[in-house]
Structures are given as C-alpha cells and as structure tokens.
Design an enzyme around this catalytic site. Structure first.
Site: not given
Ligand SMILES: Cc1ncc(COP(=O)(O)O)c(C=O)c1O
Length: 377
Positions: A176, A234, A321
C-alpha cells in the site's frame, strides 16, 4: 454519476501504462532467447527494472519481479523459512494482510513458533514490543508498512533498526505504500520489501520483491532460473513494461499528488464530521495521503458499502480482500474495537481522477445513507 473511491483495493490502469503495455506487445520474444526478439524483450524488462530501482532506491540485482504482492510476501516468508531444516521462530504484527498472515499460519501449523505483536488503538506496533519478542531462534520479522484497512504507516525505520541490530531478517509488506509515499530502501534498514503494480496505476498480476544484498531466499518454485533463480518462468514482458511505466509515473508525481490527495482526504474527513458517531480509525498523522477509514458503532460496513454502491460510489468495508466475509475486522479487533464496531469499518481511498466535487458528493451520499439506514435499524 459514478465515483470510484476504492483505490486501495485496486487502481485503474493509467493511460501511459496502457500505452507502454501496448507498445511492449510488439516485444513478445522470450527473454532467454539469444536472438534479437529475445534481446528486445530483455531490453524492455531491464528498462522497467531500472525504473523500479529508481522508485525504490534499489541497486542492480535487488529487484525480483513477481505476480504481485501476494507472491512477493510468500516468497519473502517461505523463502526465508525454507532455509531451515527445523522449525524456528517468526514475528509478525497482529494486523498483517492475509498474504503475510496465511503463509505464517501455515508455518505455524508445521511447528514454527509465531509471535503476533499487538498494536495500539491507532494500529501502531510498539518498537519495545518487537525488541522483547526476539528470541535466539527468531529468523524473520514481518510488519506491514502502510495498512490497507486503516491507513496507518508504521515506524519501519525504527522496527528495521531493531532487527538489524539483533541480526534478524526484516520484511515489510509495502504494497500500500510503494508508489504512494516515498519508500527508499537505500536509507531503510529493511531486508525484504514487497510491492504490487496495481496499487499505483499499473497492471494487476504484477509486482516485485526487493531483496537486500546478502539475503538468501529459497525460491517458491524451480525451473529455468529466471530472476536470479528466485522466480523461474518466462517473464511477462507486457506486465513488466506496465509496472516500469507506473513506477516512472509514481516517481515523477508522487509528492505533488500526495499533497493534493492529502488535502482532499482532510476535506472529506471534515465533511464526514457531520456524522459524529462515525469514528475515524487508524493514525491520522502517520497515514497514507489518499486513505480514509472509519467505523460505525452499530451499522455494518457492508450495508454502507451497498448503500453507497446504489448511489454510484465505490468504497469498501474493511479490507477489500476479505470483504466477502461477514466476520468483524481482525484489524479493528486487534486495535481494541468491540466486535460490533469492528464490523462497522469502512474505507474510502482516493486517486488520480478524484476531484473536490467527487469528495463533496461522496460525503453527502454517505451522510444521507447513514441517516436512512439508522432510521431502518
Ligand atoms: C497490504 C497488502 N498486501 C498484499 C496485498 C496483495 O497484493 P496483490 O493483490 O498484488 O497480490 C494487498 C492487496 O490488497 C495489500 O493491500
């Protein structure tokens, strides 16, 4: 009217990034090939690597391209852990993103000892807690740089310094932070640092890991030995070109854009003060400039997100997420909020095209949505 205020979840591709990716579509050679097609692709990815190195203050051999923040975090944590034949001790904070918390939980299930550092009401890890948590067999500390859900920026320099003095490897999930606030690994005592392109107008499915000199990792998978043997396969030339362009743009615009978004963030916060029960969460001093977060003591964050969606405004409840889940936010619980308030977390995150009018309209819509939902409850 459609207003996107969920830039901490993901950002739209910047048009220059899209153009760089379209141009790179001409460079489809395999970087391992010895002919000119391969050479051209290699040039594209090495130019991008230079741009990422400039953004981070890294030097040659320190940036590994991955598929994003999740892979970078897994590579950092499991890459260190796999160096040991027997379980050791790890330290993380209680508010890590799942992409750190889950690989660590997996290690714990396989016998590793794990300390989860508490945080205060603003979401900050106390350096003395880290100091006290270290054991003779601590092999890795991982603390999130800037929090996805509550916006708090940790004192990474101090935490890293404690680890460096103790000779313990220090990783930070800076997904972030990179591209949003200056992150300079040449001045920070960090060994491993994760970042992700889609948080700063680059493509999804692309990111990287900074690996300090002398830090040995065991790869997650084995194969042709690309990316210094740490990430066989790759390379995705187009995605890497997009990341490089996004890094270049971030370096050029971050400070000015941070000031602009910081002012908009503060304006939105002031407007939302019209709803006194909406409590700001996280640290408002050491904070991401584009990030606002609140919790409502009685209304679930998801209900507010739905109401705002009907008004054409995108925001999120808790961390994007995990917004499919109904559970209270583990982060807000760790910060001391009760389970009802910890279910009432919302996040608004601003971006490149956010205007004063957007912020004013979003504030009005949110104030009205809360009044309506309160009436229904
Ligand atoms: C603090 C943090 N770490 C890791 C991730 C995961 O990143 P990515 O979506 O590129 O896998 C996120 C995604 O929301 C995040 O906010």
């Amino acid at each position: 009217m459609q207003i996107y205020l969920d830039h901490s979840a993901t950002t739209p591709l910047h048009r220059d990034v899209a153009a760089a990716m379209a141009a790179a579509a001409q460079d489809w050679g395999n970087t391992s090939s010895l002919h000119r097609w391969g050479e051209r692709s290699l040039e594209v990815i090495e130019r991008s690597r230079q741009r990422v190195m400039q953004l981070l203050g890294a030097t040659q051999g320190q940036v590994v391209f991955t598929s994003g923040g999740t892979e970078s975090n897994n590579l950092a944590i499991l890459g260190i852990a796999r160096r040991y034949l027997t379980p050791q001790h790890l330290v993380i904070s209680a508010i890590e993103h799942a992409a750190v918390a889950e690989p660590v939980r997996w290690l714990e299930q396989h016998g590793w000892a794990v300390t989860r550092l508490p945080v205060d009401t603003l979401g900050r890890v106390a350096p003395q807690d880290l100091q006290q948590s270290l054991r003779p067999n601590t092999v890795l500390v991982s603390v999130i740089y800037a929090h996805n859900e509550v916006g708090t920026i940790q004192d990474v320099a101090k935490l890293g310094h404690i680890c460096r003095t103790a000779g313990v490897c220090f990783h930070t999930d800076a997904v972030q932070a990179v591209g949003r606030v200056p992150v300079d690994v040449s001045r920070l005592p960090v060994d491993l640092l994760s970042f992700s392109a889609h948080k700063f107008y680059g493509p999804q499915g692309m990111g990287g890991l900074y690996v300090a000199d002398g830090i040995a990792l065991v790869p997650l998978h084995f194969g042709g030995g690309q990316e210094g043997g740490l990430r066989s396969g790759t390379p995705a030339v187009g995605l890497i070109a997009g990341l490089g362009q996004a890094a270049h743009l971030a370096r050029e615009t971050m400070l000015q854009e941070g000031d602009r978004l910081g002012a908009l963030r503060d304006r939105l916060r002031q407007l939302l003060a019209a709803v006194p029960e909406l409590v700001p969460t996280g640290d408002w001093q050491q904070r991401l400039p584009h990030h606002l977060s609140f919790c409502h003591p009685t209304l679930a964050g998801r209900r507010l997100v739905w109401a705002m969606n009907l008004a054409g405004i995108a925001m999120s409840s808790g961390s994007a997420c995990s917004s499919g889940q109904v559970k209270p936010s583990a982060t807000l619980l760790a910060m001391g909020y009760d389970p009802t308030a910890a279910s009432g977390g919302i996040r608004l995150s601003l971006g490149w095209d956010t205007t004063v009018a957007d912020v004013d309209w979003a504030a009005l819509a949110l104030v009205q949505a809360i009044a309506r939902l309160r009436g229904e409850s």
